[in-house]
Design an enzyme around this catalytic site. Structure first.
Site, PDB file in Angstrom:
ATOM      1  N   CYS A  89       0.140   1.669  -6.266  1.00  0.00           N
ATOM      2  CA  CYS A  89      -0.795   2.610  -5.655  1.00  0.00           C
ATOM      3  C   CYS A  89      -1.388   3.502  -6.738  1.00  0.00           C
ATOM      4  CB  CYS A  89      -0.024   3.420  -4.613  1.00  0.00           C
ATOM      5  SG  CYS A  89      -0.486   5.125  -4.512  1.00  0.00           S
ATOM      6  N   GLU A  90      -2.702   3.564  -6.773  1.00  0.00           N
ATOM      7  CA  GLU A  90      -3.347   4.317  -7.860  1.00  0.00           C
ATOM      8  C   GLU A  90      -3.276   5.828  -7.657  1.00  0.00           C
ATOM      9  OE1 GLU A  90      -7.283   2.710  -7.896  1.00  0.00           O
ATOM     10  OE2 GLU A  90      -8.073   4.174  -6.471  1.00  0.00           O
ATOM     11  N   HIS A  91      -2.886   6.261  -6.482  1.00  0.00           N
ATOM     12  CA  HIS A  91      -2.777   7.701  -6.246  1.00  0.00           C
ATOM     13  C   HIS A  91      -1.448   8.278  -6.722  1.00  0.00           C
ATOM     14  CE1 HIS A  91      -5.725   6.710  -2.806  1.00  0.00           C
ATOM     15  NE2 HIS A  91      -6.371   7.029  -3.893  1.00  0.00           N
ATOM     16  N   HIS A  92      -0.398   7.463  -6.709  1.00  0.00           N
ATOM     17  CA  HIS A  92       0.927   7.979  -7.061  1.00  0.00           C
ATOM     18  C   HIS A  92       1.640   7.136  -8.111  1.00  0.00           C
ATOM     19  CE1 HIS A  92       0.044   9.245  -2.852  1.00  0.00           C
ATOM     20  NE2 HIS A  92       0.480  10.407  -3.310  1.00  0.00           N
ATOM     21  N   GLN A 130      -4.780  -0.433  -1.152  1.00  0.00           N
ATOM     22  CA  GLN A 130      -4.633  -1.672  -0.383  1.00  0.00           C
ATOM     23  C   GLN A 130      -5.965  -2.146   0.201  1.00  0.00           C
ATOM     24  OE1 GLN A 130      -1.376  -1.588   2.423  1.00  0.00           O
ATOM     25  NE2 GLN A 130      -2.306  -3.201   3.678  1.00  0.00           N
ATOM     26  N   HIS A 158       4.365   1.158   1.595  1.00  0.00           N
ATOM     27  CA  HIS A 158       4.009   1.982   0.436  1.00  0.00           C
ATOM     28  C   HIS A 158       5.151   2.947   0.122  1.00  0.00           C
ATOM     29  CE1 HIS A 158      -0.463   1.096   0.290  1.00  0.00           C
ATOM     30  NE2 HIS A 158      -0.045   0.451   1.370  1.00  0.00           N
ATOM     31  N   CYS A 160       5.087   5.409  -1.726  1.00  0.00           N
ATOM     32  CA  CYS A 160       4.641   6.807  -1.724  1.00  0.00           C
ATOM     33  C   CYS A 160       4.683   7.390  -0.316  1.00  0.00           C
ATOM     34  CB  CYS A 160       3.253   6.942  -2.347  1.00  0.00           C
ATOM     35  SG  CYS A 160       1.968   5.986  -1.538  1.00  0.00           S
TER      36      CYS A 160
HETATM   37 ZN    ZN Z   1       0.283   6.325  -2.920  1.00  0.00          ZN
END
Ligand code: ZN
Length: 204
Positions: A89-92, A130, A158, A160
Site C-alpha cells: 500500500c503506497e499510503h502506509h 488496490q 490490507h 494498514c
Molecule cells: Zn494503507
C-alpha cells in the site's frame, strides 16, 4: 528490456547503498539501537526485501508477454482465478494481499495461461493502491489481446486496516475493472461472477 529503474541499477547495489543507511536512521529514530545483534543486518535485509517486493518496476509488459500470444479461434471465456496477489500500500508501505480473478473473452488471440499471474505481478509489485492495480491489469490485458472484454476482480486484506486504526481484521476490499463486453453485456458479467463464485462485484 524494461526501462532502467533506480532500484535495479548495478544489480541493486546502488539502491542498497542508498536505502540501507536510511533504514538504519529509521531504526534509530524509532528509539532502537541499530547496532544490537538482531538489528545489525536489518538495514541491508530491508533494502533487498524492498527490491524484491517492488520487482514489478523492473518488469515490462511486452517482455513478460513476449511470444505467448497465440492466434486461436477459441471464443469462450477464459478465466484464471485465485491468483495470489502481494502488494504494498503506497499510503502506509504496509502489505495488502489476497486473490485476483482474471477473465477475458478472446477475439482471435489467446495468451499463455501462465502469463496472466505474471502480468498481475508486474503491477502488484509496486507501491500501489488496490483500485489502480485492478485497472492496470485489466488495461494491460486489453491492450495486449484486443479481446471482446477483460474482467478483473481483486479481493485483498490490507494490513494498514487490520493492524491499525479501524482494526477491521476480517474485512477484505473488493475492486473490479471491466472492459468491453463485461461492461456492456450483463450476461458475460454474470457468467464471470458465477465462475469465480461471487454473486456481485461488491464486497460481501
Ligand atoms: Zn494503507
Amino acid at each position: 528490456m524494461a526501462e532502467a529503474h533506480p532500484l535495479f541499477d548495478d544489480d541493486g547495489a546502488t539502491a542498497d547503498a542508498r536505502i540501507a543507511p536510511m533504514v538504519r536512521d529509521l531504526i534509530e529514530a524509532l528509539g532502537e539501537d541499530p547496532s544490537r545483534e538482531g538489528l545489525r543486518r536489518t538495514p541491508q535485509r530491508v533494502a533487498s526485501t524492498l527490491r524484491f517486493l517492488l520487482g514489478g518496476y523492473e518488469l515490462d509488459l511486452d517482455q513478460v508477454v513476449n511470444g505467448a500470444v497465440y492466434a486461436e479461434s477459441y471464443e469462450e471465456m477464459v478465466v484464471v482465478k485465485d491468483i495470489e496477489v502481494y502488494s504494498l500500500c503506497e499510503h502506509h508501505l504496509l502489505p495488502f494481499y489476497g486473490r485476483a480473478h482474471v477473465a477475458y473473452l478472446p477475439r482471435g488471440r489467446i495468451l499463455g495461461l501462465s502469463k496472466i499471474p505474471r502480468v498481475v505481478d508486474i503491477y502488484a509489485r509496486r507501491l500501489q493502491v488496490q483500485e489502480r492495480l485492478t485497472t492496470q491489469v485489466a488495461d494491460a490485458l486489453h491492450g495486449v489481446l484486443q479481446p471482446h472484454g477483460v474482467a478483473v476482480v481483486i479481493e485483498a486484506a490490507h494490513l494498514c486496516m487490520m493492524m491499525r486504526g479501524v482494526q477491521k481484521q476480517s474485512s477484505a476490499a473488493v475492486t473490479s475493472a471491466l472492459t468491453g463486453a463485461y461492461r456492456s453485456d450483463e450476461k458475460s458479467r454474470a457468467e464471470f461472477l458465477s465462475l469465480i463464485g461471487r454473486s456481485s462485484l461488491s464486497a460481501h
